[in-house]
Enzyme design. Structure first.
Site, mmCIF file in Angstrom:
data_model
loop_
_atom_site.group_PDB
_atom_site.id
_atom_site.type_symbol
_atom_site.label_atom_id
_atom_site.label_comp_id
_atom_site.label_asym_id
_atom_site.label_seq_id
_atom_site.Cartn_x
_atom_site.Cartn_y
_atom_site.Cartn_z
ATOM 1 N N LEU A 185 -6.928 12.818 1.377
ATOM 2 C CA LEU A 185 -6.679 13.472 0.251
ATOM 3 C C LEU A 185 -5.706 14.838 0.363
ATOM 4 C CD1 LEU A 185 -7.830 13.690 -2.597
ATOM 5 C CD2 LEU A 185 -9.759 15.262 -1.759
ATOM 6 N N ALA A 186 -6.022 15.407 1.523
ATOM 7 C CA ALA A 186 -5.067 17.027 1.405
ATOM 8 C C ALA A 186 -3.500 16.378 1.608
ATOM 9 C CB ALA A 186 -5.452 17.720 2.643
ATOM 10 N N ASP A 187 -3.338 15.496 2.190
ATOM 11 C CA ASP A 187 -1.980 14.976 2.410
ATOM 12 C C ASP A 187 -1.475 14.159 1.076
ATOM 13 O OD1 ASP A 187 -1.245 14.513 5.431
ATOM 14 O OD2 ASP A 187 -3.502 14.642 5.068
ATOM 15 N N MET A 188 -2.196 13.682 0.365
ATOM 16 C CA MET A 188 -1.725 13.130 -0.754
ATOM 17 C C MET A 188 -1.600 14.242 -1.677
ATOM 18 S SD MET A 188 -4.127 9.744 -1.163
ATOM 19 C CE MET A 188 -4.307 8.618 0.179
ATOM 20 N N GLY A 191 1.760 15.963 -0.970
ATOM 21 C CA GLY A 191 2.747 15.148 -1.074
ATOM 22 C C GLY A 191 3.556 15.288 -2.312
#
Length: 421
Positions: A185-188, A191
């Protein structure tokens, strides 16, 4: 009995094809992507899906670690996040690698990296040096904790910032432990922030002629997703507690089980929807009860609401509940899994998932199901230009585009500085 592996070619997703002639609004924008795993790839995916020429620079011998996130031996994450991109396989340890990177970045509009802060500088590729050579370059720096601050030196993964941001402390059952999300979630989120920042920087470059550095910290992005928690804490002096599938701020809001062991999600915090819900479950008088008359009151008495609403739903099947709620305008939805989505008429008609050929997976899987380019725009599926690349698939072609001569490329291959299939 072994579980049968589903054949994606039999799923009801719309079949689409790639065409190198396809384009998009960012056609002509060149991106050098040095990032690894999800956040950087999520950012460059948005650019690639919009027509930008995104070249992944992958480390030898294994490539981007995202390739190792596999199911049944298939690079599922890579196939989805790296469509519309090309790949150069480079030995970063070789003395000639910095010259290659410099020449590629000199001709780029955007450079994305996700090294630990300080590594880029140690490579001789500090932003100030890159901007001396290419003043219009936009540099997206992805890290867990940012380029400044006492934690900047720490390696950062989404899991760590999902915990540290306060997100995990808010997730989980009342009285239970904190809960991490089961997806990156944090990466998405990061991004998407990254690609949005790049678009703003491109607009700024149009006005000034200069690029800039974007300091994208996963921690910052995840904090933003929690909303006004800091303000709420300043106002109340209280830390919000875990409420499971309920809410600290809205009610009725929860997940309820049906008689046939399915689940229904309800969010009816607006006064009119709460009133309709109570009437539908045979409890119209609740809206006049001071304990349930306002959203704030209902939040305090969510457990009592759950007994009434949950009891009504538990006596009926999912199909019956959804049909009644749809007719009465109740804001509810089934809790789907991926198998439900694959056969949901809305998913199918809207084309939320599409299936496209990918030579790297065709022998094992057939077409690759994935979300279509987002957001949906005119001629949306014409933004699909190429499947995710094999490691180093475009090493020769991309270096040639950057001005390397054939004999130079042959020498680099012979020295194992780069590789190609």
């Amino acid at each position: 009995m072994e579980e049968e592996v589903p054949d994606a070619s039999r799923q009801p997703w719309k079949n689409v094809g790639y065409a190198a002639s396809n384009s998009g609004p960012l056609s002509g924008i060149r991106v050098v992507d040095l990032s690894r795993l999800v956040a950087g790839n999520m950012a460059s995916l948005q650019l690639a899906d919009s027509g930008a020429d995104v070249t992944k620079i992958e480390p030898l011998p294994a490539g981007d670690p995202l390739r190792a996130w596999q199911q049944a031996g298939i690079q599922t994450f890579w196939s989805v996040y790296c469509r519309n991109k090309t790949s150069i396989a480079l030995d970063f340890r070789h003395e000639k690698s910095i010259n290659i990177l410099t020449r590629l970045i000199d001709q780029a509009d955007i450079m994305i990296e996700s090294f630990r802060p300080g590594i880029l500088e140690s490579m001789g590729l500090a932003p100030a040096i890159l901007h001396q050579r290419n003043p219009g370059l936009i540099i997206l720096r992805v890290s867990g904790f940012g380029q400044s601050g006492p934690y900047s030196h720490r390696p950062g993964f989404g899991t760590l910032v999902e915990a540290m941001s306060g997100f995990a402390s808010r997730s989980g059952e009342a009285g239970g432990g904190p809960l991490l999300p089961p997806v990156a979630l944090a990466d998405m989120i990061s991004g998407l922030y990254g690609s949005n920042g790049i678009m703003m920087a491109l607009r700024g470059r149009e006005q000034t002629g200069h690029g800039q550095v974007i300091d994208l910290a996963l921690l910052d992005s995840m904090v933003s997703a929690i909303g006004p928690d800091a303000f709420d804490y300043a106002v109340t002096g209280e830390v919000k507690q875990r409420v499971g599938n309920g809410s600290n701020t809205a009610s009725p809001r929860n997940i309820y089980q049906t008689s046939d062991d399915h689940f229904i999600a309800i969010s009816a915090s607006i006064q009119s929807t709460a009133k309709r819900l109570f009437a539908t479950v045979g409890a119209a008088a609740m809206i006049d009860d001071p304990k349930f008359a306002t959203n704030a009151a209902r939040v305090k008495h969510q457990a009592e609401i759950d007994i009434v609403v949950g009891g009504w739903i538990a006596a009926r099947s999912r199909k019956e509940v959804l049909a009644i709620f749809d007719a009465e305008g109740i804001t509810a939805a089934p809790v789907n899994n991926i198998a439900d989505n694959a056969n949901d008429p809305h998913f199918i008609e809207r084309g939320i998932y599409v299936a496209a050929n990918n030579p790297a997976t065709d022998a094992a899987m057939g077409k690759v199901p994935m979300h279509q380019p987002l957001p949906i725009m005119e001629n949306n599926l014409d933004r699909l230009r190429m499947p995710a690349p094999t490691l180093g698939q475009h090493s020769r072609a991309e270096l040639a585009k950057a001005g390397f001569q054939d004999n130079e490329i042959d020498q680099l291959i012979a020295l194992n500085v780069i590789s190609q299939p």
